[in-house]
Design an enzyme around this catalytic site. Structure first.
Site, short mmCIF file in Angstrom:
data_model
loop_
_atom_site.label_atom_id
_atom_site.label_comp_id
_atom_site.label_asym_id
_atom_site.label_seq_id
_atom_site.Cartn_x
_atom_site.Cartn_y
_atom_site.Cartn_z
N ARG A 90 -11.54 6.34 -8.06
CA ARG A 90 -11.45 5.06 -8.76
C ARG A 90 -12.25 5.07 -10.05
O ARG A 90 -12.26 4.06 -10.76
CB ARG A 90 -12.00 3.95 -7.86
CG ARG A 90 -10.94 3.17 -7.08
CD ARG A 90 -11.67 2.20 -6.19
NE ARG A 90 -10.99 1.03 -5.78
CZ ARG A 90 -10.39 0.88 -4.60
NH1 ARG A 90 -10.31 1.88 -3.75
NH2 ARG A 90 -9.87 -0.28 -4.27
N ARG B 250 -11.94 -7.50 -8.30
CA ARG B 250 -11.29 -6.22 -7.97
C ARG B 250 -10.31 -5.81 -9.06
O ARG B 250 -10.21 -4.63 -9.40
CB ARG B 250 -10.58 -6.32 -6.60
CG ARG B 250 -11.57 -6.32 -5.44
CD ARG B 250 -10.97 -6.93 -4.20
NE ARG B 250 -9.94 -6.11 -3.59
CZ ARG B 250 -9.05 -6.57 -2.70
NH1 ARG B 250 -9.06 -7.85 -2.35
NH2 ARG B 250 -8.18 -5.76 -2.18
N LYS C 95 -0.39 1.00 -2.02
CA LYS C 95 -0.87 2.37 -1.78
C LYS C 95 -0.97 2.67 -0.29
O LYS C 95 -0.52 3.72 0.17
CB LYS C 95 -2.26 2.59 -2.43
CG LYS C 95 -2.30 2.37 -3.93
CD LYS C 95 -3.66 2.71 -4.53
CE LYS C 95 -4.80 1.83 -4.07
NZ LYS C 95 -4.73 0.44 -4.56
N ARG D 92 -1.17 -11.32 2.31
CA ARG D 92 -1.73 -10.43 3.35
C ARG D 92 -2.83 -11.16 4.12
O ARG D 92 -2.91 -11.07 5.34
CB ARG D 92 -2.28 -9.17 2.67
CG ARG D 92 -3.01 -8.20 3.57
CD ARG D 92 -3.21 -6.86 2.91
NE ARG D 92 -4.35 -6.83 2.00
CZ ARG D 92 -4.66 -5.80 1.19
NH1 ARG D 92 -3.90 -4.73 1.18
NH2 ARG D 92 -5.71 -5.84 0.41
N ARG E 57 -9.30 -9.86 5.41
CA ARG E 57 -10.35 -9.05 4.81
C ARG E 57 -11.25 -9.95 3.99
O ARG E 57 -10.78 -10.84 3.29
CB ARG E 57 -9.71 -8.01 3.88
CG ARG E 57 -9.30 -6.73 4.57
CD ARG E 57 -8.56 -5.81 3.65
NE ARG E 57 -9.25 -5.50 2.39
CZ ARG E 57 -8.88 -4.51 1.57
NH1 ARG E 57 -7.87 -3.74 1.90
NH2 ARG E 57 -9.52 -4.29 0.46
#
Ligand code: AMP
Length: 192
Positions: free
Chosen positions: A88, A150, A13, A127, A139
């Protein structure tokens, strides 16, 4: 033109939103980025959401709707808004519809990036590894444990939005497993 990019964590996204910012002068509104910014600047809200985010759970609707309201009221998006990671939940989707209509605007479409879980885990852990290799830090929620939470939050709370936007006639689905450029091309077609 106002659009939503819908899809699980790691679906691409953010990457696709950035491409739309560059090609169409749209403004990206990422609630994840706004929340991370609130944490970095140490606001009371930022401190409040830190543990929830790190665990991979959703922060309250009230907080994210408030953040989006502020940005929409600030205006300045001639090319329109790209909602990235918002809404969301169904409550957020309803609130977005209300906010846009208060401003005399509409949602043009919700684009679903279709991917599979194995790819998501690979992309997100990749990532995190890339961030560390580049001398930075990953992160806090890009780890296997938070990722599970998640993904579960996505399936339980966010995936019903696919049916919601489909029923409204606003849903377009694209193959999110294709190359970045091919996904961008499919989105371009979906926006015609
Ligand atoms: P993201 O960068 O979109 O993956 O978001 C990172 C984290 O921020 C999520 O795992 C949630 O904890 C929080 N978050 C971001 N957007 C929302 C939202 N619309 N509703 C609730 N929580 C959110």
């Amino acid at each position: 033109m106002n659009i939503i990019l819908l899809g699980p964590p790691g679906a691409g996204k953010g990457t696709q939103a950035q491409k739309l910012v560059d090609s169409r002068k749209m403004v990206q509104l990422s609630t994840g980025d706004m929340l991370r910014e609130a944490r970095t600047s140490g606001t009371e809200m930022g401190q409040k959401v830190a543990a929830v985010m790190d665990a991979g759970n959703l922060v309250t609707d009230e907080i994210v709707i408030g953040l989006i309201r502020e940005k929409l009221e600030a205006g300045g998006a001639e090319g329109g808004f790209i909602f990235d990671g918002f809404p969301r939940t169904l409550a957020q989707a309803d609130a977005l519809g209300d906010l846009l209509s208060e401003m005399g605007q509409t949602l043009d479409c919700a684009i679903e990036l279709q991917v599979n879980d194995e790819i998501l885990v690979e992309r997100i852990l990749g990532r995190a590894a890339d961030a560390v290799a580049a001398g930075g830090t990953a992160r806090a929620d890009d780890n296997e444990e938070s990722l599970k939470t998640r993904l579960m939050a996505y399936y339980k709370q966010t995936s019903p939005l696919i049916g919601y936007y489909h029923a409204k006639g606003d849903l377009k689905s694209v193959d999110g497993l294709a190359s970045m450029d091919d996904v961008a091309a499919s989105i371009k077609v979906a926006l015609v």
